[in-house]
Design a protein around this motif. Structure first.
Motif, short mmCIF file in Angstrom:
data_model
loop_
_atom_site.label_atom_id
_atom_site.label_comp_id
_atom_site.label_asym_id
_atom_site.label_seq_id
_atom_site.Cartn_x
_atom_site.Cartn_y
_atom_site.Cartn_z
N ILE A 109 -20.90 53.78 -76.49
CA ILE A 109 -20.35 54.78 -75.57
C ILE A 109 -21.18 54.69 -74.30
O ILE A 109 -22.34 55.08 -74.26
CB ILE A 109 -20.41 56.20 -76.17
CG1 ILE A 109 -19.64 56.25 -77.50
CG2 ILE A 109 -19.84 57.21 -75.19
CD1 ILE A 109 -19.70 57.59 -78.20
N GLY A 111 -22.43 55.36 -70.45
CA GLY A 111 -22.62 56.52 -69.58
C GLY A 111 -21.86 56.37 -68.27
O GLY A 111 -21.07 55.43 -68.09
N CYS A 144 -17.93 57.20 -71.00
CA CYS A 144 -18.04 58.65 -71.10
C CYS A 144 -18.61 59.15 -69.77
O CYS A 144 -19.82 59.36 -69.63
CB CYS A 144 -18.97 59.00 -72.26
SG CYS A 144 -18.95 60.71 -72.78
N ALA A 147 -20.82 62.26 -69.71
CA ALA A 147 -21.94 62.11 -70.65
C ALA A 147 -22.34 63.44 -71.30
O ALA A 147 -23.52 63.72 -71.49
CB ALA A 147 -23.14 61.47 -69.96
N THR A 148 -21.35 64.24 -71.66
CA THR A 148 -21.61 65.54 -72.29
C THR A 148 -21.30 65.49 -73.79
O THR A 148 -20.68 64.53 -74.28
CB THR A 148 -20.73 66.63 -71.66
OG1 THR A 148 -19.35 66.29 -71.87
CG2 THR A 148 -21.01 66.76 -70.17
N GLU A 151 -17.40 65.61 -74.28
CA GLU A 151 -16.73 64.34 -73.97
C GLU A 151 -17.11 63.27 -74.99
O GLU A 151 -16.27 62.46 -75.39
CB GLU A 151 -17.10 63.88 -72.57
CG GLU A 151 -16.22 62.73 -72.07
CD GLU A 151 -16.56 62.31 -70.66
OE1 GLU A 151 -15.62 62.12 -69.87
OE2 GLU A 151 -17.75 62.15 -70.36
N GLY A 152 -18.36 63.28 -75.43
CA GLY A 152 -18.79 62.34 -76.47
C GLY A 152 -17.98 62.52 -77.75
O GLY A 152 -17.62 61.55 -78.42
N ALA A 171 -24.89 55.33 -78.46
CA ALA A 171 -24.49 56.14 -77.31
C ALA A 171 -25.52 56.04 -76.19
O ALA A 171 -26.73 55.95 -76.45
CB ALA A 171 -24.30 57.59 -77.73
N THR A 176 -24.19 62.69 -75.70
CA THR A 176 -23.02 61.92 -76.13
C THR A 176 -23.11 61.58 -77.61
O THR A 176 -22.13 61.67 -78.35
CB THR A 176 -22.90 60.63 -75.30
OG1 THR A 176 -22.91 60.95 -73.92
CG2 THR A 176 -21.61 59.89 -75.62
#
Length: 268
Positions: A109, A111, A144, A147-148, A151-152, A171, A176
């Motif tokens: 994932i 950033g 993502c 990057a919260t 959202e992750g 991640a 995330t």
């Protein structure tokens, strides 16, 4: 921790510290930098927001001769000093750890793509796969941008829903990764038995997750100290030599450390 490191060095050197937080807003960042300049500060330590793609506000401050040092999230201008961690090596070590746990389909994932730290962590992930003869599957790489945690969680649900789901997730940051853990649990899978998870940054709460989150530790206090030392050197050099127009830039790269916890250790 970074702020504590900055204050530790600054106060001992006789400087006061003024703090401003952009809260990930480029507009706030522009306003804050103008306010600091108008307060006639001796120099600035800056970590850019997730939204920042235009650096005109920083260039205008540089043109006025204000010493600036970047830390963590930097403006990639070769004439500027910065303190960063080795994001590439940290990501590579995290991915290698998952490979050593027997993971075959490792997702990443990514950033915010405008940040250099995101690019370096993506490249470190890819380098580890390549070195171990594993295919880089673009279906397993997702962005993502904010990057919260929320959202992750959402991007992880999409990752797990593909035909050949991942058996591990690396991640780009801990929030995330925490969102990924929530999604994995909600979809009925077990961590790490079904899907192993590794984050990056070693947030305070990462050790309190269930299971505790494996993560790449960044030396925040040291980063703050080194950034403050660099800036004070620039300020004092400028004060001694009024005629010198350019101060040679310096780059300090700090080492990361993988902290292995239960979220990534597969049962034998």
């Amino acid at each position: 921790t970074i702020i504590s490191g900055i204050e530790d060095v600054a106060y001992r050197a006789g400087y006061n510290v003024i703090l401003a937080q952009s809260n990930e807003s480029q507009a706030r960042e522009v306003t804050d930098i103008k306010a600091l300049f108008n307060s006639r500060v001796d120099g600035m330590l800056i970590s850019v927001s997730r939204e920042t793609t235009d650096f005109e506000h920083i260039e205008s401050i540089l043109a006025k001769g204000v010493p600036i040092v970047f830390f963590d999230r930097v403006y990639n201008n070769p004439q500027l000093s910065k303190v960063i961690v080795d994001d590439f090596a940290g990501a590579k070590e995290a991915t290698r750890h998952l490979i050593e746990q027997g993971c075959k389909r490792i997702a990443h994932i990514e950033g915010p793509p405008n940040l250099d730290i995101s690019t370096q962590r993506l490249e470190g992930y890819k380098a580890a796969l390549t070195e171990h003869g594993m295919e880089i599957d673009e279906d397993l790489i997702t962005v993502c941008p904010s990057a919260t945690i929320d959202e992750g969680k959402e991007v992880t649900k999409r990752l797990i829903s593909i035909k050949k789901r991942p058996d591990a997730i690396f991640a780009s940051n801990d929030p995330t990764a925490m969102g990924a853990m929530l999604a994995v649990k909600e979809m009925g899978f077990k961590i790490p038995n079904d899907i192993a998870i590794v984050g990056f940054s070693n947030w305070l709460f990462s050790a309190l997750m269930e299971p505790p989150l494996t993560t790449v530790d960044q030396p925040g206090f040291e980063m703050g100290q080194e950034a403050a030392k660099l800036l004070i050197r620039q300020i004092e050099k400028k004060g001694k030599d009024k005629e010198e127009t350019e101060i040679p830039p310096e780059t300090k790269i700090l080492k990361t450390r993988l902290i292995v916890r239960d979220s990534s250790v597969k049962p034998k």
